[in-house]
Design a protein around this motif. Structure first.
Motif, mmCIF file in Angstrom:
data_model
loop_
_atom_site.group_PDB
_atom_site.id
_atom_site.type_symbol
_atom_site.label_atom_id
_atom_site.label_comp_id
_atom_site.label_asym_id
_atom_site.label_seq_id
_atom_site.Cartn_x
_atom_site.Cartn_y
_atom_site.Cartn_z
ATOM 1 N N THR A 32 -2.485 8.610 3.673
ATOM 2 C CA THR A 32 -3.530 9.255 2.883
ATOM 3 C C THR A 32 -4.266 8.153 2.134
ATOM 4 O O THR A 32 -3.774 7.623 1.138
ATOM 5 C CB THR A 32 -2.947 10.272 1.893
ATOM 6 O OG1 THR A 32 -2.152 11.225 2.606
ATOM 7 C CG2 THR A 32 -4.070 10.989 1.149
ATOM 8 N N GLU A 34 -6.606 6.458 -0.328
ATOM 9 C CA GLU A 34 -7.257 6.791 -1.585
ATOM 10 C C GLU A 34 -8.340 5.783 -1.966
ATOM 11 O O GLU A 34 -9.306 6.137 -2.639
ATOM 12 C CB GLU A 34 -6.209 6.892 -2.697
ATOM 13 C CG GLU A 34 -5.218 8.036 -2.447
ATOM 14 C CD GLU A 34 -4.261 8.244 -3.611
ATOM 15 O OE1 GLU A 34 -4.042 7.271 -4.360
ATOM 16 O OE2 GLU A 34 -3.745 9.365 -3.766
ATOM 17 N N HIS A 58 -5.212 1.251 -1.157
ATOM 18 C CA HIS A 58 -4.219 2.080 -1.847
ATOM 19 C C HIS A 58 -4.047 3.375 -1.072
ATOM 20 O O HIS A 58 -5.017 4.073 -0.773
ATOM 21 C CB HIS A 58 -4.657 2.392 -3.287
ATOM 22 C CG HIS A 58 -3.571 3.085 -4.076
ATOM 23 N ND1 HIS A 58 -3.425 4.447 -4.110
ATOM 24 C CD2 HIS A 58 -2.563 2.565 -4.826
ATOM 25 C CE1 HIS A 58 -2.384 4.761 -4.870
ATOM 26 N NE2 HIS A 58 -1.848 3.625 -5.327
ATOM 27 N N ARG A 60 -1.401 6.987 -0.599
ATOM 28 C CA ARG A 60 -0.529 7.852 -1.377
ATOM 29 C C ARG A 60 0.935 7.722 -0.953
ATOM 30 O O ARG A 60 1.842 7.902 -1.762
ATOM 31 C CB ARG A 60 -0.992 9.300 -1.214
ATOM 32 C CG ARG A 60 -0.318 10.300 -2.156
ATOM 33 C CD ARG A 60 -0.899 11.697 -1.946
ATOM 34 N NE ARG A 60 -2.350 11.681 -2.198
ATOM 35 C CZ ARG A 60 -3.133 12.697 -1.877
ATOM 36 N NH1 ARG A 60 -2.644 13.771 -1.277
ATOM 37 N NH2 ARG A 60 -4.424 12.621 -2.135
ATOM 38 N N GLU A 61 1.166 7.336 0.318
ATOM 39 C CA GLU A 61 2.534 7.238 0.813
ATOM 40 C C GLU A 61 3.193 5.935 0.364
ATOM 41 O O GLU A 61 2.517 4.952 0.091
ATOM 42 C CB GLU A 61 2.547 7.325 2.343
ATOM 43 C CG GLU A 61 2.154 8.690 2.912
ATOM 44 C CD GLU A 61 0.665 8.947 2.814
ATOM 45 O OE1 GLU A 61 0.262 10.108 2.948
ATOM 46 O OE2 GLU A 61 -0.086 7.988 2.579
ATOM 47 N N ARG A 91 3.912 6.227 -6.981
ATOM 48 C CA ARG A 91 2.516 6.632 -6.870
ATOM 49 C C ARG A 91 1.874 6.177 -5.573
ATOM 50 O O ARG A 91 0.657 6.258 -5.422
ATOM 51 C CB ARG A 91 1.731 6.089 -8.063
ATOM 52 C CG ARG A 91 2.177 6.673 -9.390
ATOM 53 C CD ARG A 91 1.276 6.200 -10.519
ATOM 54 N NE ARG A 91 1.666 6.783 -11.787
ATOM 55 C CZ ARG A 91 1.045 6.540 -12.944
ATOM 56 N NH1 ARG A 91 -0.001 5.709 -12.957
ATOM 57 N NH2 ARG A 91 1.458 7.098 -14.058
ATOM 58 N N GLY A 92 2.635 5.627 -4.665
ATOM 59 C CA GLY A 92 2.101 5.209 -3.382
ATOM 60 C C GLY A 92 2.267 3.715 -3.159
ATOM 61 O O GLY A 92 3.138 3.074 -3.757
ATOM 62 N N ARG A 122 -4.071 14.108 5.864
ATOM 63 C CA ARG A 122 -4.660 15.368 5.411
ATOM 64 C C ARG A 122 -4.838 16.372 6.555
ATOM 65 O O ARG A 122 -4.675 17.574 6.355
ATOM 66 C CB ARG A 122 -6.013 15.090 4.760
ATOM 67 C CG ARG A 122 -5.928 14.206 3.510
ATOM 68 C CD ARG A 122 -7.340 13.941 2.959
ATOM 69 N NE ARG A 122 -7.307 13.102 1.765
ATOM 70 C CZ ARG A 122 -7.343 11.791 1.776
ATOM 71 N NH1 ARG A 122 -7.410 11.142 2.944
ATOM 72 N NH2 ARG A 122 -7.315 11.090 0.650
#
Length: 299
Positions: A32, A34, A58, A60-61, A91-92, A122
């Motif tokens: 994911t 970001e 960055h 999310r995983e 936080r990733g 997603r």
């Protein structure tokens, strides 16, 4: 932030997906994204002074490494080394790669985006993300400018004395010639020999463009490498009057560039210059074919 895919970039991504196939997509990481940013510690580097180009991602995983991330082309810069760092937490994951480079000439440089290929967590579909472009303006340092002025001044002085020496030699030769002519009997001048001149027809704009495109095709056929593809892309940019640093999107907005064989050629050259290594041979084949079609449209 990661840049959304524009129409030309979607074409490149679609070509990559078609070539890679379902088996390739299954090997991509599920991420994911970001943010995905290309930056530098200075946008106005000095000539021969190292600086840093930075790629920051960055997701999310929480992962131990990032795969299928391609750095931008740095053809106008010398690569001195790079350093990668991957930090994972609740936080990733933050991925950061710092590339040390140096420029050896003044001018503007446009660094193309870095790319990332992954499965979008997603919706579960394979996609390609792009960072922003990075414009740089390279300047000479004060010491280099002073050295250049000194060298230029010495060169002017040397040329001045060389001109004086040549003048003295010419005057001496003229005086000697006059002295010898006065001692010799006059000789009637020979009859002038007629000289025939053959007019060379001027090439039209279309013929000049066709010759330039044919030369680019010969280069890409002989040297099937990414660097050759980048040079051919720049040459075609110049042929159509696009200044250095314009992106594919900028060029396609020019009158007549977003239609027919020329549009296919521009898209194919963009793919051959910036695609990933496994797709490079096929991209160069497509670029050669597009060059052939465009030459045919000019005849």
């Amino acid at each position: 932030m990661a840049r959304k895919l524009t129409a030309p970039l979607i074409l490149v991504a679609a070509a990559w997906l078609a070539a890679a196939g379902t088996g390739r997509a299954q090997t991509l990481q599920r991420l994911t994204v970001e943010s995905f940013v290309l930056s530098a510690d200075t946008l106005q580097p000095q000539v021969d002074v190292p600086f840093h180009v930075i790629v920051t991602l960055h997701v999310r995983e929480s992962v131990s490494e990032i795969t299928n991330l391609q750095l931008p082309m740095l053809a106008q810069l010398d690569l001195l080394g790079d350093e990668r760092q991957t930090l994972s937490g609740p936080r990733g994951t933050q991925y950061r790669e710092v590339v040390t480079v140096v420029a050896h000439a003044d001018g503007r440089i446009m660094i193309a985006p870095a790319t990332l290929q992954a499965i979008d967590a997603r919706d579960g579909k394979p996609k390609q993300w792009f960072t922003n472009d990075l414009p740089l303006s390279v300047h000479s340092s004060a010491t280099r400018i002073a050295n250049g002025v000194a060298v230029g001044l010495l060169a002017h002085i040397a040329r001045f004395f060389a001109a004086l020496l040549w003048l003295a030699l010419l005057v001496g030769a003229a005086v000697l010639a006059i002295f010898l002519l006065r001692r010799r009997a006059p000789v009637p001048p020979p009859a002038p020999v007629p000289v025939s001149y053959q007019q060379v027809p001027l090439l039209s704009e279309a013929e000049r463009r066709r010759h330039q495109i044919e030369d680019a095709l010969l280069v890409l056929r002989a040297e099937r490498t990414r660097s050759a593809a980048v040079r051919v892309r720049a040459a075609v940019w110049r042929v159509i009057g696009a200044p250095e640093g314009e992106t594919l999107g900028d060029v396609l907005r020019r009158p007549g560039c977003n239609e027919g064989a020329l549009r296919d050629l521009l898209v194919a050259l963009e793919r051959s210059a910036f695609t990933y290594d496994e797709d490079l041979p096929g991209a160069i084949d497509d670029a050669c074919a597009a060059l052939e079609r465009y030459v045919g449209s000019l005849t």
